[in-house]
Design a protein around this motif. Structure first.
Motif, PDB file in Angstrom:
ATOM      1  N   UNK A  68      56.155  33.256  36.278  1.00 47.00           N
ATOM      2  CA  UNK A  68      55.428  33.230  35.245  1.00 47.00           C
ATOM      3  C   UNK A  68      55.102  34.704  34.748  1.00 47.00           C
ATOM      4  N   UNK A  69      54.883  35.459  35.771  1.00 47.64           N
ATOM      5  CA  UNK A  69      54.633  36.611  35.120  1.00 47.64           C
ATOM      6  C   UNK A  69      55.573  37.640  34.698  1.00 47.64           C
ATOM      7  N   UNK A  70      56.743  37.371  35.375  1.00 48.48           N
ATOM      8  CA  UNK A  70      58.082  38.059  34.718  1.00 48.48           C
ATOM      9  C   UNK A  70      58.442  37.428  33.277  1.00 48.48           C
ATOM     10  N   UNK A  71      58.114  35.854  33.105  1.00 47.76           N
ATOM     11  CA  UNK A  71      58.621  35.544  31.808  1.00 47.76           C
ATOM     12  C   UNK A  71      57.619  35.972  30.945  1.00 47.76           C
ATOM     13  N   UNK A  72      56.466  36.031  30.929  1.00 52.29           N
ATOM     14  CA  UNK A  72      55.342  36.253  29.865  1.00 52.29           C
ATOM     15  C   UNK A  72      55.693  37.961  29.602  1.00 52.29           C
ATOM     16  N   UNK A  73      56.044  38.784  30.569  1.00 51.42           N
ATOM     17  CA  UNK A  73      56.433  40.243  30.484  1.00 51.42           C
ATOM     18  C   UNK A  73      57.275  40.233  29.454  1.00 51.42           C
ATOM     19  N   UNK A  74      58.544  39.392  29.401  1.00 49.34           N
ATOM     20  CA  UNK A  74      59.707  39.465  28.538  1.00 49.34           C
ATOM     21  C   UNK A  74      59.207  38.798  27.192  1.00 49.34           C
ATOM     22  N   UNK A  75      58.517  37.796  27.353  1.00 51.13           N
ATOM     23  CA  UNK A  75      58.052  36.999  26.069  1.00 51.13           C
ATOM     24  C   UNK A  75      57.154  37.970  25.049  1.00 51.13           C
ATOM     25  N   UNK A  76      56.545  39.061  25.866  1.00 49.76           N
ATOM     26  CA  UNK A  76      55.692  39.825  25.021  1.00 49.76           C
ATOM     27  C   UNK A  76      56.365  40.407  23.799  1.00 49.76           C
ATOM     28  N   UNK A  77      57.949  40.906  24.185  1.00 47.56           N
ATOM     29  CA  UNK A  77      58.767  41.412  23.321  1.00 47.56           C
ATOM     30  C   UNK A  77      59.040  40.633  22.172  1.00 47.56           C
ATOM     31  N   UNK A  78      58.820  40.793  20.670  1.00 46.80           N
ATOM     32  CA  UNK A  78      59.209  39.624  19.749  1.00 46.80           C
ATOM     33  C   UNK A  78      60.555  39.393  19.756  1.00 46.80           C
ATOM     34  N   UNK A 130      52.234  47.540  17.901  1.00 48.92           N
ATOM     35  CA  UNK A 130      51.967  47.072  19.405  1.00 48.92           C
ATOM     36  C   UNK A 130      52.023  45.447  19.168  1.00 48.92           C
ATOM     37  N   UNK A 131      52.699  44.810  20.437  1.00 48.21           N
ATOM     38  CA  UNK A 131      52.901  43.578  20.482  1.00 48.21           C
ATOM     39  C   UNK A 131      52.219  42.964  21.731  1.00 48.21           C
ATOM     40  N   UNK A 132      51.515  41.810  21.738  1.00 48.60           N
ATOM     41  CA  UNK A 132      50.899  41.467  23.149  1.00 48.60           C
ATOM     42  C   UNK A 132      50.582  39.937  22.970  1.00 48.60           C
ATOM     43  N   UNK A 133      50.248  39.377  24.004  1.00 51.66           N
ATOM     44  CA  UNK A 133      49.797  38.240  24.372  1.00 51.66           C
ATOM     45  C   UNK A 133      48.320  37.815  24.367  1.00 51.66           C
ATOM     46  N   UNK A 169      48.979  33.339  22.462  1.00 48.49           N
ATOM     47  CA  UNK A 169      49.532  33.817  21.150  1.00 48.49           C
ATOM     48  C   UNK A 169      49.920  35.283  21.245  1.00 48.49           C
ATOM     49  N   UNK A 170      51.155  35.273  20.560  1.00 47.76           N
ATOM     50  CA  UNK A 170      51.747  36.620  20.506  1.00 47.76           C
ATOM     51  C   UNK A 170      51.105  37.268  19.417  1.00 47.76           C
ATOM     52  N   UNK A 171      50.417  38.367  19.335  1.00 44.89           N
ATOM     53  CA  UNK A 171      49.983  39.064  18.382  1.00 44.89           C
ATOM     54  C   UNK A 171      50.599  40.437  18.023  1.00 44.89           C
ATOM     55  N   UNK A 172      50.622  41.027  16.828  1.00 48.33           N
ATOM     56  CA  UNK A 172      50.947  42.278  16.500  1.00 48.33           C
ATOM     57  C   UNK A 172      50.126  43.172  15.872  1.00 48.33           C
ATOM     58  N   UNK A 173      50.063  44.232  15.914  1.00 46.75           N
ATOM     59  CA  UNK A 173      49.196  45.172  15.125  1.00 46.75           C
ATOM     60  C   UNK A 173      49.816  46.736  14.734  1.00 46.75           C
ATOM     61  N   UNK A 174      49.689  47.288  13.778  1.00 46.89           N
ATOM     62  CA  UNK A 174      50.170  48.476  13.285  1.00 46.89           C
ATOM     63  C   UNK A 174      49.253  49.606  14.080  1.00 46.89           C
ATOM     64  N   UNK A 194      54.237  45.425  24.314  1.00 43.64           N
ATOM     65  CA  UNK A 194      55.492  45.872  23.715  1.00 43.64           C
ATOM     66  C   UNK A 194      55.366  46.930  22.577  1.00 43.64           C
ATOM     67  N   UNK A 195      56.252  47.908  22.236  1.00 42.75           N
ATOM     68  CA  UNK A 195      55.685  48.643  21.183  1.00 42.75           C
ATOM     69  C   UNK A 195      57.070  48.832  20.644  1.00 42.75           C
TER      70      UNK A 195
END
Length: 213
Positions: A159-169, A76-79, A83-88, A56-57
């Protein structure tokens, strides 16, 4: 502090007294070291992003205090490993903002992309939904990413659908916190920094320590 601070008389005198055998690298050497570290960290992040399923951007506009300089940061936000990580990823100077004449067309394309991403529910996914609704409720302190990662085998579609939405903070705090790092990079004593060097330093500040090795 700007890299030229390593050549100041006070710091040079202090190092000679405290660690006389140490030779402080010059400003050009430190700049080269930062560029090399940035290149290695980018390679590490690229490898991680190539292995994750969803990214997610977010974009933030930052105006430097007591200055007319404004920047647009992309985070960018990714699992990664539950763990949910973010990096500029980038910090670009906003010298001029123009209206896009094709904004309506872009809106249509975004809507079409969203419609294509909607998961079609079939019989197996209905069974997954029934299984999920039959599970006992977890506590508020539980980690939803860990929960859905542990049920990948039992409920692969859900599970795939849930993790896709959880990628967004869930809030703008992670992206705003990383975007505000540009205020530490671009200051009055660093007014001559190029856009490339600004992006490098903001990226390194927002990077997890494990990407530095």
């Amino acid at each position: 502090m700007p890299v030229r601070c390593v050549e100041k008389e006070g710091l040079t005198h202090l190092l000679k007294k405290c660690v006389p055998q140490f030779k402080m690298p010059g400003r050009s050497k430190i700049t080269t070291m930062i560029e090399e570290k940035y290149s290695k960290s980018v390679d590490a992040v690229k490898k991680i992003l190539s292995e994750v399923e969803d990214v997610a951007f977010t974009c933030d506009a930052v105006t430097i205090t007591n200055s007319s300089r404004s920047f647009l940061t992309i985070t960018a936000h990714f699992i990664n490993k539950e763990c949910l990580e973010s990096i500029c990823l980038m910090a670009a100077r906003m010298d001029q903002i123009s209206d896009d004449e094709n904004s309506d067309d872009q809106g249509d394309s975004l809507e079409k992309a969203h419609n294509r991403s909607i998961v079609k529910v079939d019989g197996s996914e209905n069974r997954e939904l029934k299984m999920y609704l039959s599970l006992p409720q977890t506590s508020w302190e539980s980690n939803p990413i860990m929960f859905w990662s542990s049920y990948k085998a039992a409920m692969p579609g859900l599970s795939k659908l849930a993790l896709r939405y959880l990628t967004t903070p869930g809030s703008s705090v992670p992206s705003e916190r990383l975007a505000s790092a540009i205020k530490c990079v671009v200051c009055d004593s660093r007014s001559r920094m190029t856009d490339t060097h600004i992006t490098e330093r903001v990226f390194l500040i927002s990077s997890n320590s494990k990407y530095w090795s």
